[in-house]
Design a protein around this motif. Sequence first.
Motif, PDB file in Angstrom:
ATOM      1  N   LYS A 161       1.012  -1.124  -0.036  1.00 38.76           N
ATOM      2  CA  LYS A 161      -0.191   0.310  -0.579  1.00 38.76           C
ATOM      3  C   LYS A 161       0.614   1.657   0.186  1.00 38.76           C
ATOM      4  N   SER A 162       0.653   2.573  -0.445  1.00 41.80           N
ATOM      5  CA  SER A 162       1.452   3.398  -0.815  1.00 41.80           C
ATOM      6  C   SER A 162       0.176   4.991  -0.413  1.00 41.80           C
ATOM      7  N   ALA A 163       0.418   5.675  -1.025  1.00 41.07           N
ATOM      8  CA  ALA A 163      -0.333   7.171  -0.887  1.00 41.07           C
ATOM      9  C   ALA A 163      -1.538   6.835  -2.204  1.00 41.07           C
ATOM     10  N   GLU A 164      -0.612   6.136  -3.168  1.00 37.54           N
ATOM     11  CA  GLU A 164      -1.843   6.399  -4.608  1.00 37.54           C
ATOM     12  C   GLU A 164      -2.340   4.497  -4.157  1.00 37.54           C
ATOM     13  N   ARG A 165      -1.502   3.795  -3.389  1.00 38.12           N
ATOM     14  CA  ARG A 165      -3.010   2.097  -3.823  1.00 38.12           C
ATOM     15  C   ARG A 165      -3.298   2.440  -1.850  1.00 38.12           C
ATOM     16  N   PRO A 166      -4.353   2.621  -1.415  1.00 37.39           N
ATOM     17  CA  PRO A 166      -5.226   2.667  -0.293  1.00 37.39           C
ATOM     18  C   PRO A 166      -4.578   0.682   0.440  1.00 37.39           C
ATOM     19  N   ARG A 167      -4.584   0.324  -0.219  1.00 37.55           N
ATOM     20  CA  ARG A 167      -4.923  -1.407  -0.204  1.00 37.55           C
ATOM     21  C   ARG A 167      -3.202  -2.299  -1.014  1.00 37.55           C
ATOM     22  N   PRO A 168      -2.292  -3.528   0.027  1.00 40.89           N
ATOM     23  CA  PRO A 168      -1.888  -3.848  -0.553  1.00 40.89           C
ATOM     24  C   PRO A 168      -2.897  -5.090  -2.448  1.00 40.89           C
ATOM     25  N   VAL A 169      -1.955  -5.271  -3.347  1.00 41.45           N
ATOM     26  CA  VAL A 169      -2.003  -5.824  -4.604  1.00 41.45           C
ATOM     27  C   VAL A 169      -1.223  -6.747  -5.104  1.00 41.45           C
ATOM     28  N   LEU A 170      -2.566  -7.573  -4.946  1.00 44.44           N
ATOM     29  CA  LEU A 170      -1.233  -8.920  -5.661  1.00 44.44           C
ATOM     30  C   LEU A 170      -1.820  -8.742  -7.328  1.00 44.44           C
ATOM     31  N   THR A 171      -0.637  -9.271  -7.829  1.00 39.25           N
ATOM     32  CA  THR A 171      -0.939  -8.921  -9.333  1.00 39.25           C
ATOM     33  C   THR A 171       0.660  -9.641  -9.855  1.00 39.25           C
ATOM     34  N   LEU A 172       0.098  -9.449 -11.836  1.00 40.87           N
ATOM     35  CA  LEU A 172       2.041  -9.831 -12.628  1.00 40.87           C
ATOM     36  C   LEU A 172       2.199  -8.230 -12.961  1.00 40.87           C
ATOM     37  N   VAL A 173       3.494  -7.714 -13.184  1.00 47.27           N
ATOM     38  CA  VAL A 173       3.433  -6.912 -13.976  1.00 47.27           C
ATOM     39  C   VAL A 173       4.307  -7.320 -15.093  1.00 47.27           C
TER      40      VAL A 173
END
Length: 239
Positions: A161-173
């Motif tokens: 999570k970050s200022a732009e991301r209020p929740r963690p994200v499970l992803t592939l880049v």
Amino acid sequence: MGSIKVSGITHYHETAAGLKMQLMEALVDHAAFEVLLKPCSLSRCSATCCYDGVYLSEEEARGVEWLVETQAERFEGYGLRLPDEVVVSVRGGKARKTQVRPTEEGELAVDFPKHFERSRCVFLDREGRCGIQRLCMEDGLGDWFLKPLTCWIHPLVILPKSAERPRPVLTLVSIDNDPQKADDYPGFASCTHCGRAEKDGQVAWKVLEAELRALSELAGRDFYAELSAPVIEYDSLDG
């Protein structure tokens, strides 16, 4: 394996607990898991993802050092010539990772990324097999029990999570959003064989079923079911 207590999917419970906290509240990037990937194959990639070793938590660093102290003969039997210091400090001492060695002729994949250093994790043999994983499999501990978590999670990414991301994200880049991309470095996960899109591959959530199920067990949440569930679309709100 001496005093190792087998419990759960990993030996590194402190590290896993921190990851679990992120996974429990993480958003799942469904679109990212629809990308086409090919399953991991040493004959194709020669362990390209291990070129720089792996960054370790303090718990993992202690565990890897203990393994070398107690299982030196077994690693030697795998053909590994381990240095005295298998875990090194980097980034001014702010991080720790497994040591690497120079590559030998014939060790790299034919399409090894040009921006990757020509190096190998010291736990890899000439065929790209991980000595820690071989040890786990021989002792019936499961493929990944003693491996650092980052090793077996790859190419899955948990964005914090970050200022732009209020929740963690499970992803592939992808090559467009790889978080390790820089002006002189096109990226990491998106450039490895198991993390790059392939036109003749399969949808990622199927290819990465084992990793997703392992994370599900760790988090107490079924990521594979979430990703494989059919999406129901409605033409209208009537009826």
